[in-house]
Design a protein around this motif. Structure first.
Motif, PDB file in Angstrom:
ATOM      1  N   LYS A   5       0.837  -1.201   0.000  1.00 40.23           N
ATOM      2  CA  LYS A   5       0.000   0.000   0.000  1.00 40.23           C
ATOM      3  C   LYS A   5       0.876   1.257   0.000  1.00 40.23           C
ATOM      4  N   PHE A   6       1.969   1.179   0.744  1.00 44.76           N
ATOM      5  CA  PHE A   6       2.943   2.273   0.811  1.00 44.76           C
ATOM      6  C   PHE A   6       3.463   2.600  -0.597  1.00 44.76           C
ATOM      7  N   LYS A   7       3.802   1.554  -1.347  1.00 50.84           N
ATOM      8  CA  LYS A   7       4.322   1.748  -2.702  1.00 50.84           C
ATOM      9  C   LYS A   7       3.236   2.238  -3.668  1.00 50.84           C
ATOM     10  N   GLU A   8       1.991   1.915  -3.358  1.00 50.63           N
ATOM     11  CA  GLU A   8       0.889   2.399  -4.200  1.00 50.63           C
ATOM     12  C   GLU A   8       0.543   3.853  -3.902  1.00 50.63           C
ATOM     13  N   THR A   9       0.891   4.291  -2.696  1.00 53.84           N
ATOM     14  CA  THR A   9       0.519   5.642  -2.254  1.00 53.84           C
ATOM     15  C   THR A   9       1.597   6.675  -2.571  1.00 53.84           C
ATOM     16  N   TYR A  10       2.843   6.242  -2.510  1.00 49.89           N
ATOM     17  CA  TYR A  10       3.965   7.173  -2.705  1.00 49.89           C
ATOM     18  C   TYR A  10       4.897   6.675  -3.814  1.00 49.89           C
ATOM     19  N   SER A  11       5.476   7.612  -4.544  1.00 43.04           N
ATOM     20  CA  SER A  11       6.466   7.270  -5.567  1.00 43.04           C
ATOM     21  C   SER A  11       7.842   7.709  -5.094  1.00 43.04           C
ATOM     22  N   LEU A  12       8.804   6.819  -5.218  1.00 47.22           N
ATOM     23  CA  LEU A  12      10.158   7.103  -4.744  1.00 47.22           C
ATOM     24  C   LEU A  12      11.029   7.628  -5.886  1.00 47.22           C
ATOM     25  N   PHE A  13      11.563   8.827  -5.684  1.00 51.37           N
ATOM     26  CA  PHE A  13      12.424   9.453  -6.694  1.00 51.37           C
ATOM     27  C   PHE A  13      13.791   9.779  -6.100  1.00 51.37           C
ATOM     28  N   PRO A  14      14.872   9.424  -6.785  1.00 52.56           N
ATOM     29  CA  PRO A  14      16.166   9.972  -6.377  1.00 52.56           C
ATOM     30  C   PRO A  14      16.170  11.471  -6.686  1.00 52.56           C
ATOM     31  N   LEU A  15      16.646  12.272  -5.758  1.00 53.10           N
ATOM     32  CA  LEU A  15      16.702  13.724  -5.996  1.00 53.10           C
ATOM     33  C   LEU A  15      17.566  14.037  -7.214  1.00 53.10           C
ATOM     34  N   SER A  16      18.602  13.226  -7.431  1.00 52.10           N
ATOM     35  CA  SER A  16      19.482  13.462  -8.581  1.00 52.10           C
ATOM     36  C   SER A  16      18.696  13.367  -9.891  1.00 52.10           C
ATOM     37  N   GLU A  17      17.774  12.431  -9.971  1.00 52.36           N
ATOM     38  CA  GLU A  17      16.954  12.255 -11.176  1.00 52.36           C
ATOM     39  C   GLU A  17      16.059  13.481 -11.376  1.00 52.36           C
ATOM     40  N   ILE A  18      15.513  13.980 -10.296  1.00 55.11           N
ATOM     41  CA  ILE A  18      14.635  15.158 -10.377  1.00 55.11           C
ATOM     42  C   ILE A  18      15.438  16.384 -10.811  1.00 55.11           C
ATOM     43  N   LEU A  19      16.640  16.531 -10.266  1.00 53.71           N
ATOM     44  CA  LEU A  19      17.471  17.690 -10.614  1.00 53.71           C
ATOM     45  C   LEU A  19      17.857  17.670 -12.089  1.00 53.71           C
ATOM     46  N   VAL A  20      18.138  16.492 -12.603  1.00 57.42           N
ATOM     47  CA  VAL A  20      18.510  16.375 -14.022  1.00 57.42           C
ATOM     48  C   VAL A  20      17.300  16.669 -14.913  1.00 57.42           C
ATOM     49  N   GLY A  21      16.136  16.208 -14.513  1.00 59.65           N
ATOM     50  CA  GLY A  21      14.950  16.339 -15.357  1.00 59.65           C
ATOM     51  C   GLY A  21      14.200  17.656 -15.226  1.00 59.65           C
ATOM     52  N   ALA A  22      14.459  18.423 -14.184  1.00 52.54           N
ATOM     53  CA  ALA A  22      13.690  19.654 -13.951  1.00 52.54           C
ATOM     54  C   ALA A  22      14.172  20.799 -14.831  1.00 52.54           C
TER      55      ALA A  22
END
Lengths: 194, 57
Positions: A5-22
């Protein structure tokens, strides 16, 4: 809440991936500022003011749990490599920690520097799931690189220490006056139980 | 805590017994059981619902 349920409720992102994609760092900062933790200002302050800089300079890796509905930061953890320094510690203990030498002053280890959830999740039991993921990230690195133990510096609150103890971390110091308590989870050698 | 990143982390001699306890056979058994349970729970649960595009950053 179950892990599934935890995995269905929240998505786990590495901050590095977000920084590259933002498209801009400002947008990432805004995202990080959606995390609030009134119970632990250090946890909030790190994410708001240090996590991006630490990520950029490869000082640590932060992983964010984003609520799938609100897209706000619900929880996070930060891991890195570190060293434990010995101060007049016996050769026997140094050898146990280092695994090879008994006269070194600093011993490499993995560090969980931050781990926690936001005010919005205060009543939801997800701490163990976050710790599962944090140790899983470290376990993968440890399997490829080696390493003797995971270290963390837990805030010195009875419930917090108990939580980590239930998750097989052992306190390696005891001082009620201290702000935090260092705790470790060792890895064992392949033939340790034979 | 943040200070673990910024300050030297020191083990002091008065805490040696705790390190011995952490690396004891008894603790090894406890960790093996815990980790086996962890692997069982998290295996196959790595999919995430949101993508980077969903965040509009």
């Amino acid at each position: 809440m179950t892990y599934q349920k935890f995995k269905e409720t929240y998505s786990l992102f590495p901050l590095s991936e977000i920084l590259v994609g933002a498209s801009s760092k400002r947008n990432v900062r805004k995202l990080l500022e959606t995390f609030t933790c009134s119970r632990n200002s250090d946890l909030q302050d790190f994410l708001h003011h240090k996590a991006m800089t630490f990520e950029h300079h490869l000082r640590s890796r932060t992983y964010l749990y984003l609520d799938n509905v609100t897209k706000e930061v619900a929880a996070y953890f930060t891991v890195t490599i570190s060293t434990l320094h010995t101060e007049n510690v016996s050769a026997k203990i140094i050898k146990l920690l280092d695994g090879y030498q008994d006269d070194v002053e600093s011993i490499p280890c993995f560090l969980i520097g931050q781990l926690g959830k936001s005010d919005q999740c205060e009543s939801i039991k997800i701490g163990t799931h976050i710790l599962y993921d944090a140790t899983d990230v470290i376990d993968q690195a440890q399997q490829m690189l080696g390493g003797r133990f995971i270290l963390l510096d837990a805030i010195n609150i009875k419930e917090v220490i108990k939580f980590y103890e239930e998750n097989v971390f052992i306190p390696i110091e005891e001082d009620e006056t201290q702000e935090s308590v260092k705790m470790i989870k060792p890895y064992f050698e392949l033939d340790a139980d034979s | 805590m943040t200070k673990a990143f910024l300050e030297t982390i020191v083990l002091r001699p008065e805490n040696e017994k705790r390190v011995l306890s952490a690396f004891s056979k008894k603790n090894l058994k406890k960790i093996k059981v815990f980790d086996a349970q962890k692997v069982k729970i998290i295996t196959g649960q790595r999919e995430r619902k949101l993508s980077l595009q969903d965040l509009s950053l």
